[in-house]
Design a protein around this motif. Structure first.
Motif, mmCIF file in Angstrom:
data_model
loop_
_atom_site.group_PDB
_atom_site.id
_atom_site.type_symbol
_atom_site.label_atom_id
_atom_site.label_comp_id
_atom_site.label_asym_id
_atom_site.label_seq_id
_atom_site.Cartn_x
_atom_site.Cartn_y
_atom_site.Cartn_z
ATOM 1 N N GLY A 64 -2.481 144.740 97.307
ATOM 2 C CA GLY A 64 -3.427 144.263 98.402
ATOM 3 C C GLY A 64 -2.466 143.761 99.555
ATOM 4 N N PRO A 65 -3.065 144.084 100.888
ATOM 5 C CA PRO A 65 -1.923 143.746 101.823
ATOM 6 C C PRO A 65 -1.744 142.413 102.005
ATOM 7 C CG PRO A 65 -4.160 144.753 102.437
ATOM 8 C CD PRO A 65 -3.883 144.752 101.037
ATOM 9 N N GLY A 66 -2.261 141.518 101.715
ATOM 10 C CA GLY A 66 -1.841 140.170 101.742
ATOM 11 C C GLY A 66 -1.047 139.683 100.838
ATOM 12 N N ASN A 67 -0.628 140.401 99.819
ATOM 13 C CA ASN A 67 0.178 140.136 98.606
ATOM 14 C C ASN A 67 1.498 140.704 98.606
ATOM 15 O OD1 ASN A 67 -1.571 138.366 97.359
ATOM 16 N ND2 ASN A 67 -2.404 140.266 96.083
ATOM 17 N N ALA A 68 1.666 141.586 99.794
ATOM 18 C CA ALA A 68 2.913 142.492 99.876
ATOM 19 C C ALA A 68 4.063 141.624 100.013
ATOM 20 C CB ALA A 68 2.891 143.395 100.917
ATOM 21 N N ARG A 69 4.034 140.589 100.744
ATOM 22 C CA ARG A 69 5.326 139.706 101.198
ATOM 23 C C ARG A 69 5.633 139.270 99.931
ATOM 24 N NH1 ARG A 69 6.330 138.918 107.139
ATOM 25 N NH2 ARG A 69 7.553 137.099 106.247
ATOM 26 N N ALA A 70 4.724 138.478 99.097
ATOM 27 C CA ALA A 70 5.013 137.858 98.075
ATOM 28 C C ALA A 70 5.791 138.739 96.955
ATOM 29 C CB ALA A 70 3.811 136.839 97.653
ATOM 30 N N CYS A 71 5.179 139.864 96.893
ATOM 31 C CA CYS A 71 5.475 140.649 95.827
ATOM 32 C C CYS A 71 7.061 141.217 96.068
ATOM 33 C CB CYS A 71 4.673 141.841 95.734
ATOM 34 S SG CYS A 71 2.830 141.412 94.927
ATOM 35 N N VAL A 72 7.286 141.472 97.243
ATOM 36 C CA VAL A 72 8.482 142.054 97.865
ATOM 37 C C VAL A 72 9.626 141.095 97.563
ATOM 38 C CG1 VAL A 72 9.944 142.495 99.822
ATOM 39 C CG2 VAL A 72 7.856 143.739 99.320
ATOM 40 N N MET A 73 9.363 139.756 97.724
ATOM 41 C CA MET A 73 10.057 138.619 97.509
ATOM 42 C C MET A 73 10.452 138.470 96.044
ATOM 43 S SD MET A 73 9.796 134.698 98.733
ATOM 44 C CE MET A 73 8.836 134.168 97.270
ATOM 45 N N LEU A 125 -1.048 135.440 93.899
ATOM 46 C CA LEU A 125 -1.868 136.650 94.232
ATOM 47 C C LEU A 125 -3.289 136.327 94.523
ATOM 48 C CD1 LEU A 125 -0.005 139.511 92.027
ATOM 49 C CD2 LEU A 125 0.655 138.491 94.425
ATOM 50 N N GLY A 126 -3.643 135.124 94.477
ATOM 51 C CA GLY A 126 -5.262 134.982 94.514
ATOM 52 C C GLY A 126 -5.568 134.366 95.618
ATOM 53 N N ASP A 127 -6.726 133.849 95.663
ATOM 54 C CA ASP A 127 -7.490 133.170 96.921
ATOM 55 C C ASP A 127 -7.249 131.640 96.900
ATOM 56 O OD1 ASP A 127 -8.270 135.682 97.784
ATOM 57 O OD2 ASP A 127 -9.940 135.520 96.791
ATOM 58 N N PRO A 141 -2.169 130.424 98.282
ATOM 59 C CA PRO A 141 -2.677 131.667 98.181
ATOM 60 C C PRO A 141 -2.035 132.613 98.909
ATOM 61 C CG PRO A 141 -4.127 130.205 99.287
ATOM 62 C CD PRO A 141 -2.987 129.408 98.922
ATOM 63 N N HIS A 142 -1.926 134.036 98.272
ATOM 64 C CA HIS A 142 -1.219 135.188 98.985
ATOM 65 C C HIS A 142 0.146 134.988 99.327
ATOM 66 C CE1 HIS A 142 -5.098 137.155 97.987
ATOM 67 N NE2 HIS A 142 -5.742 136.031 98.745
ATOM 68 N N GLY A 143 0.690 134.004 98.899
ATOM 69 C CA GLY A 143 2.035 133.790 99.273
ATOM 70 C C GLY A 143 2.834 133.166 98.366
ATOM 71 N N GLY A 144 3.927 132.592 98.609
ATOM 72 C CA GLY A 144 4.767 131.850 97.657
ATOM 73 C C GLY A 144 6.177 131.712 98.125
ATOM 74 N N TRP A 145 7.078 131.163 97.257
ATOM 75 C CA TRP A 145 8.319 130.533 97.673
ATOM 76 C C TRP A 145 9.475 130.804 96.645
ATOM 77 C CZ3 TRP A 145 8.894 127.103 94.059
ATOM 78 C CH2 TRP A 145 7.803 126.253 93.480
ATOM 79 N N ILE A 146 10.743 130.805 97.015
ATOM 80 C CA ILE A 146 11.852 130.539 96.209
ATOM 81 C C ILE A 146 12.350 129.324 96.519
ATOM 82 C CG2 ILE A 146 13.907 131.392 95.477
ATOM 83 C CD1 ILE A 146 12.924 134.071 96.057
#
Ligand code: NOJ
Length: 481
Positions: free
Chosen positions: A309-318, A440-442, A471-476
């Motif tokens: 899902g395009p909104g999840n790409a950045r979180a998955c790559v990270m 990866l959720g809303d 949602p659709h994000g994340g951090w380290i």
């Protein structure tokens, strides 16, 4: 080992950089762009097949294992690429195709004993891209085995001369300075010598395959118990060069392959889509197994922003760049390229054109890829070009560079990652005192362990409250262990 924590950048040569104005990427072009790969912080390039090929399967139908496809350049061009890569501190990995050759390979007529033949269609085996796996040869009236397209005849690895000839080819490239190989379709290299039928499937397949293939349990057409015979011959030929296997099986089935290979790809993780539970399980399985590498995208399947899902790409790559073990990045992943809608006639018969679009280097008419119309064109929206993303601290390219800088500081320990139980839609992985948390959720979700100091965020602002995974994000972050 140099690959333990490596980022291996896949160059699809046809689509990376054209240097002679024919609209097709080539080796001198790729050499010119190696600086981009080095600047990213990658450790190696993997070149998609560079051998002469009639392109029934874009290089995976090889007519000579010891030469270079003329559209891509010459052997001297490859030597120059290897030398330049080494100068930049990059290793070079060739894609090698031991399972089959093109039916236009000289061996097919001169050495029919190298292939698998039958007087009649002997069994119910299916080809990966559809249809039966037995091709009729009008010259002999017999049938030959092809696990992929009918133009790709399977080699018979029970035949000692096949093992000798392939070993010779691998040694040829090692002597030219290549540092390793990505070995194609290894689960298909050995099959049942008695050619027995595959029985009906008892459960759905773990990964995408054609509906007719999915009806069978592939206990005889692939993944034969004597796979070690082939793999040990390959290992003996390459010495200590790096070997990563494309083995289209679950992580739990990789044991026999890893006796000879250094690493395999985690298709479990790659095919988890936007399903956080599946991804977390795949990561845990890969870390426990060891010798498992992570794939952002490749030339065969939907790209990461499309899969997750395009909104999840950045979180998955990270997250993927945070994991121990090699990470395989496909050209364009660093730009956030998703699947494109191809323009014009389809070229790949298995509908993979949309994953193989030329790189977008700059904003000129052909995006800096070529001075003319590229061999593959797309309709519709495109990601910003590399040159634009370089100048934008909020771009995917800038995120990838930051993630790679962080990765370099994480150390070599392959076993230091733990998947932490976390709320639905989230994946949380700890390495030492670092914690990566993605959602990866809303809905916002509580972090199972709160971060104490922000290290990297998937999108600006994601790390504002380290007790929550947005949602659709994340951090380290660092976290109390
Ligand atoms: C896997 C390769 O990645 C794919 O592109 C190819 O079509 C098949 N193996 C057959 O060689």
């Amino acid at each position: 080992m140099w690959w333990s924590n490596a980022v291996i950048y896949q160059v699809y040569v046809r689509s990376f950089q054209d240097s002679d104005g024919d609209g097709v990427g080539d080796l001198p072009g790729a050499t010119r762009r190696l600086e981009h790969v080095a600047e990213l912080g990658a450790s190696a390039v993997w070149l998609s097949p560079i051998y002469p090929s009639p392109n029934a399967d874009y290089g995976y139908d090889v007519t000579d294992f010891q030469a270079v496809e003329p559209t891509f350049g010459t052997l001297a061009d490859l030597d120059r690429l290897i030398a330049r890569a080494h100068e930049l501190g990059l290793r070079v990995i060739l894609d090698f195709v031991p399972c089959h050759t093109s039916i236009e390979h000289r061996w097919f007529r001169a050495h029919p004993e190298y292939y698998v033949w039958s007087d009649t269609v002997p069994n119910n085996w299916r080809a990966a891209f559809g249809g039966g796996a037995w091709g009729h040869d009008p010259v002999t009236g017999r049938y030959f085995l092809h696990s992929f397209f009918p133009e790709q005849a399977d080699l018979d690895w029970h035949e000692p001369e096949v093992r000798r000839r392939i070993a010779e080819a691998l040694a040829f490239w090692v002597a030219r300075g290549v540092d390793g190989f990505r070995l194609d379709a290894l689960d298909r290299i050995m099959k049942d010598e008695r050619l027995r039928d595959d029985p009906p499937a008892t459960e759905p397949p773990p990964f995408p395959m054609t509906p007719e293939d999915a009806k069978l349990d592939h206990v005889h057409s692939r993944n034969a118990p004597d796979v070690g015979v082939a793999l040990q011959a390959i290992r003996a030929a390459v010495g200590s060069a790096f070997l990563v296997g494309e083995v289209y099986l679950r992580t739990s089935e990789m044991g026999p392959y890893l006796e000879a290979l250094d690493e395999v790809f985690s298709f479990d993780a790659m095919h988890s889509g936007p399903d956080a539970r599946r991804l977390a399980k795949a990561i845990a399985a890969g870390v426990a197994r060891g010798q498992t590498g992570w794939v952002l995208s490749n030339h065969d399947f939907s790209r990461l922003p499309t899969r997750a899902g395009p909104g999840n790409a950045r979180a998955c790559v990270m997250l993927l760049l945070f994991l121990p073990g090699p990470v395989f990045m496909f050209q364009g992943d660093e730009l956030g390229m998703g699947d494109a809608v191809p323009a014009g006639e389809p070229l790949d018969r298995n509908a993979r054109d949309g994953f193989r679009m030329p790189m977008r280097w700059d904003t000129s008419e052909h995006a800096g890829f070529s001075s003319t119309t590229p061999w593959l064109r797309s309709d519709g929206s495109q990601v910003p070009a590399a040159v634009e993303q370089s100048a934008d601290p909020g771009s995917m390219l800038s995120l990838v560079k930051r993630a790679l800088t962080l990765r370099a500081s994480l150390g070599q320990d392959r076993r230091d990652a733990r998947v932490i139980e976390s709320p639905p839609d989230t994946v949380v992985v700890a390495r030492g005192d670092r914690l990566a948390a993605i959602n990866l959720g809303d809905e916002p979700r509580p972090a199972p362990v709160a971060g104490t100091r922000l290290v990297l965020e998937a999108r600006p602002g994601d790390g504002g409250d380290l007790s929550v995974i947005p949602p659709h994000g994340g951090w380290i972050a660092t976290a109390a262990s």
